[in-house]
Design a protein around this motif. Structure first.
Motif, PDB file in Angstrom:
ATOM      1  N   ALA A  19     -38.327 132.874  93.715  1.00 46.60           N
ATOM      2  CA  ALA A  19     -38.391 131.439  93.945  1.00 46.60           C
ATOM      3  C   ALA A  19     -39.396 130.874  92.963  1.00 46.60           C
ATOM      4  CB  ALA A  19     -38.792 131.136  95.393  1.00 46.60           C
ATOM      5  N   GLY A  20     -39.467 129.558  92.912  1.00 47.77           N
ATOM      6  CA  GLY A  20     -40.456 128.885  92.079  1.00 47.77           C
ATOM      7  C   GLY A  20     -41.372 128.049  92.949  1.00 47.77           C
ATOM      8  N   ALA A  21     -42.584 127.797  92.470  1.00 51.71           N
ATOM      9  CA  ALA A  21     -43.553 127.023  93.242  1.00 51.71           C
ATOM     10  C   ALA A  21     -44.338 126.110  92.318  1.00 51.71           C
ATOM     11  CB  ALA A  21     -44.498 127.959  93.994  1.00 51.71           C
ATOM     12  N   LEU A  22     -44.580 124.889  92.787  1.00 53.25           N
ATOM     13  CA  LEU A  22     -45.447 123.976  92.046  1.00 53.25           C
ATOM     14  C   LEU A  22     -46.312 123.205  93.027  1.00 53.25           C
ATOM     15  CD1 LEU A  22     -43.742 120.670  91.010  1.00 53.25           C
ATOM     16  CD2 LEU A  22     -42.418 122.410  92.201  1.00 53.25           C
ATOM     17  N   VAL A  23     -47.487 122.815  92.552  1.00 51.27           N
ATOM     18  CA  VAL A  23     -48.442 122.045  93.343  1.00 51.27           C
ATOM     19  C   VAL A  23     -48.744 120.756  92.604  1.00 51.27           C
ATOM     20  CG1 VAL A  23     -50.735 121.979  94.368  1.00 51.27           C
ATOM     21  CG2 VAL A  23     -49.468 124.136  94.324  1.00 51.27           C
ATOM     22  N   THR A  24     -48.632 119.634  93.311  1.00 52.58           N
ATOM     23  CA  THR A  24     -48.980 118.333  92.729  1.00 52.58           C
ATOM     24  C   THR A  24     -49.930 117.615  93.673  1.00 52.58           C
ATOM     25  OG1 THR A  24     -47.173 117.123  93.807  1.00 52.58           O
ATOM     26  CG2 THR A  24     -46.671 118.182  91.705  1.00 52.58           C
ATOM     27  N   THR A  25     -50.436 116.498  93.220  1.00 54.37           N
ATOM     28  CA  THR A  25     -51.250 115.665  94.089  1.00 54.37           C
ATOM     29  C   THR A  25     -50.401 114.534  94.652  1.00 54.37           C
ATOM     30  OG1 THR A  25     -53.446 114.661  94.300  1.00 54.37           O
ATOM     31  CG2 THR A  25     -52.115 113.962  92.417  1.00 54.37           C
ATOM     32  N   VAL A  57     -31.337 125.931  93.263  1.00 56.68           N
ATOM     33  CA  VAL A  57     -32.470 126.743  92.808  1.00 56.68           C
ATOM     34  C   VAL A  57     -33.584 126.657  93.851  1.00 56.68           C
ATOM     35  CG1 VAL A  57     -34.119 127.169  90.953  1.00 56.68           C
ATOM     36  CG2 VAL A  57     -31.853 126.237  90.417  1.00 56.68           C
ATOM     37  N   PRO A  58     -34.066 127.800  94.373  1.00 57.87           N
ATOM     38  CA  PRO A  58     -35.096 127.783  95.416  1.00 57.87           C
ATOM     39  C   PRO A  58     -36.492 127.502  94.853  1.00 57.87           C
ATOM     40  CG  PRO A  58     -34.491 130.046  94.891  1.00 57.87           C
ATOM     41  CD  PRO A  58     -33.595 129.169  94.073  1.00 57.87           C
ATOM     42  N   VAL A  59     -37.019 126.336  95.162  1.00 60.20           N
ATOM     43  CA  VAL A  59     -38.340 125.923  94.686  1.00 60.20           C
ATOM     44  C   VAL A  59     -39.083 125.285  95.854  1.00 60.20           C
ATOM     45  CG1 VAL A  59     -39.581 124.320  93.171  1.00 60.20           C
ATOM     46  CG2 VAL A  59     -37.574 125.541  92.310  1.00 60.20           C
ATOM     47  N   ILE A  60     -40.356 125.615  95.998  1.00 58.20           N
ATOM     48  CA  ILE A  60     -41.191 124.926  96.979  1.00 58.20           C
ATOM     49  C   ILE A  60     -42.122 123.974  96.242  1.00 58.20           C
ATOM     50  CG2 ILE A  60     -42.838 126.875  97.073  1.00 58.20           C
ATOM     51  CD1 ILE A  60     -43.455 125.961  99.983  1.00 58.20           C
ATOM     52  N   HIS A  61     -42.046 122.712  96.612  1.00 59.37           N
ATOM     53  CA  HIS A  61     -42.934 121.692  96.054  1.00 59.37           C
ATOM     54  C   HIS A  61     -44.042 121.454  97.080  1.00 59.37           C
ATOM     55  CE1 HIS A  61     -43.509 117.303  94.480  1.00 59.37           C
ATOM     56  NE2 HIS A  61     -44.590 118.050  94.367  1.00 59.37           N
ATOM     57  N   ILE A  62     -45.262 121.774  96.691  1.00 62.02           N
ATOM     58  CA  ILE A  62     -46.416 121.665  97.575  1.00 62.02           C
ATOM     59  C   ILE A  62     -47.232 120.454  97.154  1.00 62.02           C
ATOM     60  CG2 ILE A  62     -48.436 122.864  98.482  1.00 62.02           C
ATOM     61  CD1 ILE A  62     -46.984 125.473  97.217  1.00 62.02           C
ATOM     62  N   GLY A  63     -47.340 119.484  98.029  1.00 61.44           N
ATOM     63  CA  GLY A  63     -48.098 118.274  97.726  1.00 61.44           C
ATOM     64  C   GLY A  63     -49.437 118.284  98.432  1.00 61.44           C
ATOM     65  N   GLY A  64     -50.508 118.090  97.670  1.00 61.36           N
ATOM     66  CA  GLY A  64     -51.821 117.938  98.274  1.00 61.36           C
ATOM     67  C   GLY A  64     -51.989 116.512  98.756  1.00 61.36           C
ATOM     68  N   ARG A 110     -41.180 128.601 108.233  1.00 66.69           N
ATOM     69  CA  ARG A 110     -39.889 127.929 108.417  1.00 66.69           C
ATOM     70  C   ARG A 110     -39.361 127.373 107.101  1.00 66.69           C
ATOM     71  NH1 ARG A 110     -38.046 122.703 109.126  1.00 66.69           N
ATOM     72  NH2 ARG A 110     -40.166 121.826 109.055  1.00 66.69           N
ATOM     73  N   LEU A 111     -40.226 126.736 106.334  1.00 63.29           N
ATOM     74  CA  LEU A 111     -39.791 126.151 105.067  1.00 63.29           C
ATOM     75  C   LEU A 111     -39.362 127.224 104.075  1.00 63.29           C
ATOM     76  CD1 LEU A 111     -42.262 123.209 104.317  1.00 63.29           C
ATOM     77  CD2 LEU A 111     -40.083 123.172 105.523  1.00 63.29           C
ATOM     78  N   LEU A 112     -40.133 128.297 103.983  1.00 64.56           N
ATOM     79  CA  LEU A 112     -39.800 129.341 103.015  1.00 64.56           C
ATOM     80  C   LEU A 112     -38.493 130.041 103.375  1.00 64.56           C
ATOM     81  CD1 LEU A 112     -43.342 130.838 102.320  1.00 64.56           C
ATOM     82  CD2 LEU A 112     -42.009 129.325 100.855  1.00 64.56           C
ATOM     83  N   VAL A 113     -38.244 130.256 104.653  1.00 63.95           N
ATOM     84  CA  VAL A 113     -36.972 130.853 105.064  1.00 63.95           C
ATOM     85  C   VAL A 113     -35.825 129.901 104.751  1.00 63.95           C
ATOM     86  CG1 VAL A 113     -35.599 131.586 107.058  1.00 63.95           C
ATOM     87  CG2 VAL A 113     -37.951 132.379 106.801  1.00 63.95           C
ATOM     88  N   ALA A 114     -36.023 128.610 105.005  1.00 64.34           N
ATOM     89  CA  ALA A 114     -34.983 127.628 104.678  1.00 64.34           C
ATOM     90  C   ALA A 114     -34.704 127.618 103.180  1.00 64.34           C
ATOM     91  CB  ALA A 114     -35.406 126.232 105.150  1.00 64.34           C
ATOM     92  N   MET A 115     -35.753 127.720 102.372  1.00 63.05           N
ATOM     93  CA  MET A 115     -35.610 127.700 100.912  1.00 63.05           C
ATOM     94  C   MET A 115     -34.799 128.885 100.415  1.00 63.05           C
ATOM     95  SD  MET A 115     -38.657 128.027  98.061  1.00 63.05           S
ATOM     96  CE  MET A 115     -39.030 129.712  98.583  1.00 63.05           C
TER      97      MET A 115
END
Length: 559
Positions: free
Chosen positions: A72-78, A98-105, A155-160
């Motif tokens: 999977a891919g991962a990115l962190v933004t503000t 494409v499985p990507v997790i977008h992590i927002g601070g 839950r989110l990662l399994v859904a992804m």
């Protein structure tokens, strides 16, 4: 990472879960609302932070990382400004599975609960604007608190990984450091399993469907990559009576020199007429992980009937009009192999390959054109290469090549967002360091995401970039109004660009003639730190497939 009394911070929990899924690089940019999260994630050994030049590039890099990394891919933004900059990239991942997790601070919970008028907000007290925007291009989302963090992350990662689509995770500033139980980390995450009753019924029906089959034709799509089951498909090709064609988003999923390969299928624009006929006239056609759109069917010039074919999709299977929900692609392919082994399949005639890019005899000082450029590339490409080709002249030039062994083509034929491939191949390079990255990108597209060029060379995987300098938007010129002012771009001094972005120790080469190209290719092959080759091509010239594509778009746009 230190586990204290069975607890870790939310940031540590998230980073550990990503590591368990095979994610070892996280892309993004720092901002005041994600600094706590980044500090906590940094304490987990094995996770490497990769600072991107902007959030859109980070989303593209995470996408490329996931496409070839089989994870999977991962990115962190503000919050707000960073999130919205990444939105286009996340939409592309959604469109292309494409499985990507977008992590927002996010701001601290107290600020959001009190509707504080903070920077990066719309000053209306509503902190839900941006997560609602992402809800349209993700399969799951959550803004977590201390009590729900571990369960919601899981839950989110399994859904992804189950849907092979992006998810959005909002982590408030104070929640990032909050303690959560580490107990769940002992239980690995896995995609949803197939419904056993549906799978059993499908397997029985499939064996019945192929009971008298003499041959099977497989149309292989990009979701095979998303599930990482390329080897399963390659094993199908070893069975007698099975032929495999690929879509443009999964070109060379089977080595194109394999006797069972039918090459790339693109409807009426398929290079090999016999291959096209084999797909269109198949007695039994099996579509595995396919994408159905204008660009994957040669503008709907396909001759097969998708409704009557067997379809193996990410989360269901279908035999004609009978649908088996809950049958996962991995299991469906294994059921297909079992059915094929029982069927009376017979070895059919091997299709004679059609030469990839016909060599044009030119003088050494002759100006380059697409019909002389791509045959040289065909001879230059080597095994174990990740090739990225930008939407337009690059992608449709590469599609007519035969790729070498153990090589992949990465493009974006569905979303087709120009500028995607430069950051994406940077991500792919980190995910697959065993392969040399080679990028083909037009001058117009490169101007959108050129900032990532410095990162591409700084991480030292010996990349080669072919900058196709054709003075503007050639694909748009082919569609309509070729001389309109909006087709032009500002001319850059491309020879100076790599050094401007920190790559002052690579080979910077230019080629406008056949002789210059051969010299540049020879030097690029031997380069230790990578190469940047500016290839000068005529403004109005295009590869064969792009000419056909442009005519198709032009016809559609008239209606």
């Amino acid at each position: 990472m230190t586990i204290t009394d069975g607890f870790v911070s939310v940031g540590q929990y998230l980073a550990t879960r990503l590591l368990q899924l095979g994610v070892r690089h996280v892309f993004g940019l720092p901002g005041d609302f994600n600094l706590n999260l980044l500090d906590e994630m940094a304490t987990v050994e094995g996770i490497e932070w990769v600072g991107s030049s902007n959030e859109l590039n980070a989303a593209y890099s995470a996408d490329g990382y996931a496409r070839v990394g089989r994870c999977a891919g991962a990115l962190v933004t503000t919050f707000g400004v960073g999130e919205l900059s990444a939105l286009n990239g996340i939409a592309g991942s959604f469109a292309e599975h494409v499985p990507v997790i977008h992590i927002g601070g996010l701001p601290a919970r107290a600020s959001m609960d009190s509707s504080a008028p903070l920077h990066h907000t719309l000053l209306d007290g509503d902190y839900g604007h941006f997560v609602r925007m992402f809800r349209e291009v993700t399969v799951a989302d959550a803004i977590i608190d201390e009590a729900t963090a571990a369960g919601e992350i899981d839950r989110l990662l399994v859904a992804m990984i189950s849907a092979s689509k992006p998810v959005y995770l909002g982590v408030p500033l104070d929640v990032a450091k909050a303690p959560v139980s580490a107990r769940s980390l002992d239980v690995p995450l896995a995609p949803l399993a197939s419904d056993p009753h549906a799978l059993s019924a499908f397997a029985v029906a499939l064996s019945r469907e192929f009971a008298d089959a003499r041959s099977l034709v497989v149309l292989a799509g990009p979701d095979i990559h998303r599930r990482g089951i390329e080897r399963d498909v390659a094993e199908l090709a070893e069975l007698p009576g099975i032929s495999i064609a690929s879509q443009s988003g999964s070109k060379a999923i089977l080595d194109e020199s394999h006797p069972s390969s039918l090459g790339t299928y693109l409807g009426a624009t398929t290079r090999n007429a016999e291959s096209r006929a084999r797909v269109d006239d198949a007695e039994h056609l099996v579509m595995i992980g396919t994408a159905f759109s204008d660009f994957t069917t040669g503008f709907f010039t396909h001759g097969y009937d998708p409704a009557s074919a067997v379809e193996l999709a990410l989360d269901h299977a279908r035999i004609g009009h009978a649908v088996y929900p809950g049958v996962r692609l991995d299991d469906a392919v294994r059921a297909l192999r079992h059915a094929a082994e029982l069927a009376p399949l017979q070895v059919g005639p091997v299709i004679e390959p059609v030469a990839a890019a016909s060599r044009v005899t030119v003088e050494g000082d002759s100006a380059l054109a697409h019909d002389s450029f791509w045959p040289e590339i065909q001879d230059w490409l080597e095994p174990d290469t990740t090739i990225a080709a930008e939407a337009g002249t690059a992608f449709y030039g590469v599609l007519d090549l035969d790729l070498p062994e153990r090589s992949d083509l990465m493009g974006q034929p569905i979303w087709s967002s120009i500028g995607f491939t430069l950051p994406a191949i940077f991500g792919a390079m980190l995910a697959r360091p065993d392969r040399r990255p080679v990028l083909f990108i037009g001058d117009g597209s490169a101007q959108l995401t050129i900032q990532e060029l410095g990162h591409l060379y700084a991480y030292g995987r010996n990349p080669v970039v072919f900058l196709l300098d054709n003075d503007g938007y050639t694909v748009e010129r082919k569609i309509q109004s070729p001389d309109a002012r909006y087709q032009d771009i500002v001319r850059w001094n491309w020879d100076l660009v790599p050094a401007a972005f920190g790559a002052d120790d690579i080979s910077v080469l230019s080629a406008s003639t056949s002789a210059e190209l051969q010299t540049a290719l020879s030097r690029a092959r031997a380069a230790d730190r990578g190469a940047f080759i500016r290839v000068v091509l005529p403004k109005y010239d295009a590869p064969r497939l792009l000419e056909v594509l442009a005519r198709g778009i032009s016809e559609v746009n008239k209606h």
